[in-house]
Write an enzyme that holds these catalytic residues in place. Structure first.
Site, mmCIF file in Angstrom:
data_model
loop_
_atom_site.group_PDB
_atom_site.id
_atom_site.type_symbol
_atom_site.label_atom_id
_atom_site.label_comp_id
_atom_site.label_asym_id
_atom_site.label_seq_id
_atom_site.Cartn_x
_atom_site.Cartn_y
_atom_site.Cartn_z
ATOM 1 N N SER A 124 -9.493 -0.406 7.276
ATOM 2 C CA SER A 124 -8.852 -0.329 6.109
ATOM 3 C C SER A 124 -8.516 -1.448 5.075
ATOM 4 O O SER A 124 -8.130 -1.466 3.995
ATOM 5 C CB SER A 124 -8.189 0.705 5.471
ATOM 6 O OG SER A 124 -9.044 2.139 5.697
ATOM 7 N N LYS A 164 0.661 -1.420 -0.173
ATOM 8 C CA LYS A 164 0.124 -0.210 0.309
ATOM 9 C C LYS A 164 1.184 1.238 0.523
ATOM 10 O O LYS A 164 1.693 1.013 1.273
ATOM 11 C CB LYS A 164 -0.659 0.009 1.362
ATOM 12 C CG LYS A 164 -2.204 1.142 1.434
ATOM 13 C CD LYS A 164 -2.566 0.887 2.638
ATOM 14 C CE LYS A 164 -3.759 1.819 2.882
ATOM 15 N NZ LYS A 164 -4.667 2.294 3.686
ATOM 16 N N SER A 182 -9.618 1.781 2.618
ATOM 17 C CA SER A 182 -8.617 2.093 1.623
ATOM 18 C C SER A 182 -7.522 1.420 1.341
ATOM 19 O O SER A 182 -7.125 2.008 0.120
ATOM 20 C CB SER A 182 -8.149 3.701 2.944
ATOM 21 O OG SER A 182 -7.925 2.877 3.294
#
Lengths: 100, 498
Positions: free
Chosen positions: B179, B80, B155
Site C-alpha cells: 500500500s 494517511k 491503499s
C-alpha cells in the site's frame, strides 16, 4: 461449491454483521471464487514446516509496573456514542424475555 | 528558482534552518496549492490550515531563538488518515469512524512534529487500507495526477497523489501488502516500506498486525531517507518495534555512496512471468541494466514460493483483520446506528453493517471463515506454513545477493471503475509487493520511466534483507542520481501552478 449460503449466513453472525439477502447472495458467489483460488495452497508441501506468526522473532518484553500518564475518564469517553456517570452506555446485554 | 511546492524536503529543511525562507511561507504556498488543485484530485480528507500555520510559526520562532532546527524543519507533510492525530478527526477512510477525534498522537506523528515537520492534513485512502486503487474510500476516489481518468493506486493513494502533485513534500503511508509501494509506482513517486518493526505501529489504526508498517512517500529517495530517520526506532508502546539503533539513512544517498561496485543485485525471474505488462518489463529491465552501469553485479535469484504469496496473504491478512476490526462495536467511538434495536448484539450487527463498506465486509467475512473451527487447519494454519516457506526463499536468496530488483506493479495505473467489480482482479495488482510484507523485509519503489503508449509512470521495486534499509536506499539514490524521471511533474499539476 466451496461455500454455501448457510455457511455465509453463519459466518456473518460470528462476524456480527447484519447482511441483507442480496449481500449474502453476492458474498456467497465472491467468497466461493476466492476460496477456489486459495485451493492452490493445498498442493504445497508443508510437511514439517512450523507455522510463521510473525516476521521477526519476538521475545515478550516486560516493563516496570510504574504509573505513567493515562487518558482521563473525560477524554476516554469523549468519542463514545453514549455515556452516563463516567461509563460507556450500551443497550441491554441479556436479551429481553417477554414471558418473564 | 524552483517553486516552493516542487522543492524537496532536504532543500526546504536546509533553507528554513538557514532562514532563507520561513516555514510559514512554505506552509502557505502548499495550502494555496491544495485549495487550487485538490477539489479535482481528492487527495485530502481534511486540511488543518490553522494547525499547520501555528506549527510553522512555532518552527520559525524556535529557529529565530537559536534552537537547533529539526531534521524536517518546516517540511510540509501529509498523513494517511490511518494515523491517529490528537484533536484532529481520523477516519481510516471509513464511515464507521465518523466523528472520531483521537485523544493522542501516534508515535510516528509525534516524531515528525519533534523533527519540525508541519502537518498539513489527512490523506484519502482505501477504507481501513483495504484496496489497491483508493476507490474503496467511503469519501470518494482520488485521481491520478498524471491522468485524472485513472486511479493513483492504493491503499495510500491520497499520499502518493499528493506528493506527485506537489500538495506536500512528504507523506506518510502504511503498507500491509504493497500500500505504499504500489501507489508510489502508479503515481510516479518514491515509496519506502521499512522492515517490520522498524517504525512503531502505536497510533496506526490496525489492519493486519503481523504485516502493517508505516513509511514515507516523497519525490526523492533522499527525502524518504530523512523521513525514515525521523520516525524510525524503538518504541515502548509497540511490543513489536525493533530495538536497534537508527543509522543516518541520508548518508546512503550521498554522491560517495553512488558507486555500486561490488554490490550484487538479484533478479528473480518469477517476477517477470505472465501477466506483466511488456512495457513495464522493458523499463524495469532497463533500470536493472542501469544499476549494472553504476557498478552493480546482476545475478539470478530464485523465489520459487512467490507464486503462493497472493493466496497466503489474503488468508493471513483477512484473518488478522477480522479480529482487529471486531473493536468497531459502536460503544467506545465511531458509529452507532440511530435505531440500535433492544439488545447489545443487534446494536453491534446493525452498526457494523451500516458503517463498513463492501470490501471491508468481504474481508471480515473471508477472515472469519478462515478462522472458523473446521476450516482453520485448511486455510489459516496452512497459510502460516506457506508464509514460512516464502520467508525461507528470501533468506536463501540474500545469501548470494545484497538487494533484489523486480517490477513494483505488473500494470500501470488503470481507469477508475475498471476493476471494482472483480475482487480477485483487484487483488492481483499487489502480486509483486505482497511477499515482502509476508517476510517482513524493507522494500522501496522508485520511478523508472514512463510507458510510451500513454505516458504513465512505472516503478522499480528494490527489496532488502531485514534492517537493510540503507542498502535499498543507497541503490535507489544512485539510480536517481543517474536518471531524471523524478524531475518530471504531472502536466496538469504543472499548468495549474498558482
Amino acid at each position: 461449491m466451496k461455500i454455501t449460503r448457510d455457511e455465509v449466513r453463519a459466518t456473518a453472525a460470528l462476524a456480527r454483521l447484519a447482511l441483507t439477502d442480496e449481500e449474502i447472495t453476492r458474498l456467497t458467489r465472491e467468497l466461493d471464487a476466492i476460496l477456489v483460488y486459495m485451493e492452490k495452497l493445498a498442493a504445497v508441501d508443508v510437511e514439517g514446516i512450523e507455522p510463521m506468526t510473525h516476521a521477526v522473532a519476538l521475545a515478550c518484553p516486560l516493563r516496570e509496573d510504574a504509573l505513567g500518564p493515562q487518558l482521563t475518564v473525560e477524554k476516554a469517553l469523549a468519542d463514545a456514542p453514549a455515556s452516563e456517570d463516567g461509563c460507556f452506555l450500551v443497550p441491554r446485554i441479556i436479551a429481553h424475555d417477554k414471558e418473564a | 528558482m524552483t517553486p516552493l511546492h516542487w522543492r524537496s524536503a532536504a532543500e526546504i529543511a536546509a533553507q528554513v534552518a538557514a532562514r532563507e525562507v520561513s516555514a510559514v511561507e512554505v506552509t502557505r504556498a502548499h495550502l494555496d496549492r491544495i485549495a487550487a488543485l485538490d477539489r479535482r484530485l481528492g487527495c485530502y480528507l481534511l486540511v488543518d490550515g490553522d494547525g499547520a500555520l501555528a506549527q510553522a510559526a512555532a518552527v520559525d520562532r524556535a529557529i529565530a531563538a537559536g534552537d537547533s532546527p529539526g531534521l524536517l524543519a518546516g517540511v510540509p507533510v501529509g498523513l494517511k488518515d490511518l494515523l491517529v492525530t490528537e484533536g484532529v478527526a481520523t477516519t481510516a477512510g471509513s464511515k464507521i469512524l465518523a466523528g472520531f477525534i483521537p485523544p493522542y498522537d501516534g508515535t510516528a506523528v509525534a516524531r515528525l512534529r519533534q523533527a519540525g515537520a508541519v502537518i498539513l492534513g489527512k490523506l484519502n485512502m482505501d477504507e481501513f487500507a483495504m484496496g489497491s486503487s483508493t476507490e474503496n474510500s467511503a469519501f470518494g476516489p482520488v485521481r491520478n495526477p498524471w491522468d485524472e481518468s485513472r486511479v493513483p493506486g492504493g491503499s495510500s493513494g491520497g499520499s502518493a497523489a499528493a506528493v506527485a502533485a506537489g500538495l506536500c513534500a512528504v507523506a506518510l503511508g502504511t503498507d500491509t501488502g504493497g500500500s505504499i509501494r504500489q501507489p508510489a509506482a502508479l503515481s510516479g513517486v518514491v515509496g519506502l516500506k521499512p522492515t517490520y518493526g522498524r517504525v512503531s505501529r502505536h497510533g496506526v489504526i490496525a489492519f493486519a498486525s503481523s504485516l502493517d508498517q508505516v513509511g514515507p512517500l516523497a519525490r526523492t529517495v533522499e527525502d524518504c531517507a530523512l523521513t525514515l530517520e525521523a520516525i524510525a526506532g524503538h518504541d515502548p508502546k509497540d511490543a513489536t518495534s525493533i530495538d536497534a539503533p537508527v543509522p543516518r539513512y541520508r548518508d546512503a544517498c550521498t554522491a560517495a555512496a553512488a558507486d555500486l561496485s561490488g554490490l550484487r543485485v538479484g533478479v528473480p525471474e518469477e517476477f517477470f512471468a505472465a501477466g506483466l505488462d511488456p512495457e513495464i518489463e522493458r523499463l524495469v529491465r532497463a533500470a536493472i541494466a542501469k544499476l549494472a552501469d553504476l557498478g552493480a553485479r546482476v545475478v539470478p535469484a530464485s523465489l520459487p514460493n512467490s507464486e503462493h504469496s497472493l493466496a497466503t496473504y489474503y488468508l493471513v491478512a483477512t484473518a488478522e483483520a477480522s479480529s482487529n476490526l471486531a473493536r468497531y462495536d459502536g460503544v467506545r467511538y465511531g458509529l452507532r446506528v440511530r435505531d440500535p434495536g433492544d439488545d447489545l448484539n443487534t446494536m453491534y450487527q446493525k452498526s457494523r453493517a451500516a458503517g463498513f463498506g463492501t470490501e471491508v465486509k468481504r474481508r471480515i467475512m473471508l477472515g472469519t471463515y478462515a478462522l472458523r473451527a473446521g476450516y482453520y487447519d485448511a486455510y489459516y494454519l496452512r497459510a502460516q506454513k506457506v508464509r514460512a516457506l516464502i520467508k525461507r526463499d528470501f533468506d536463501r536468496a540474500f545469501a548470494t545477493c545484497d538487494v533484489i530488483a523486480t517490477p513494483t506493479s505488473p500494470i500501470p495505473a488503470f481507469r477508475l471503475g475498471d476493476r471494482t467489480e472483480d475482487p480477485l482482479a483487484m487483488y492481483l495488482a499487489d502480486i509483486y509487493t505482497i511477499s515482502c510484507n509476508l517476510a517482513g523485509l524493507p522494500g522501496l519503489s522508485v520511478p523508472c520511466g514512463f510507458t510510451t503508449s500513454n505516458t504513465l509512470p512505472t516503478g522499480l521495486q528494490l527489496l532488502g534483507p531485514p534492517l537493510g534499509e540503507s542498502t535499498v536506499l543507497r541503490v535507489a539514490a544512485a539510480y536517481q542520481r543517474a536518471t531524471d524521471w523524478h524531475t518530471r511533474h504531472p502536466p496538469g499539476a504543472e499548468r495549474s501552478t498558482p
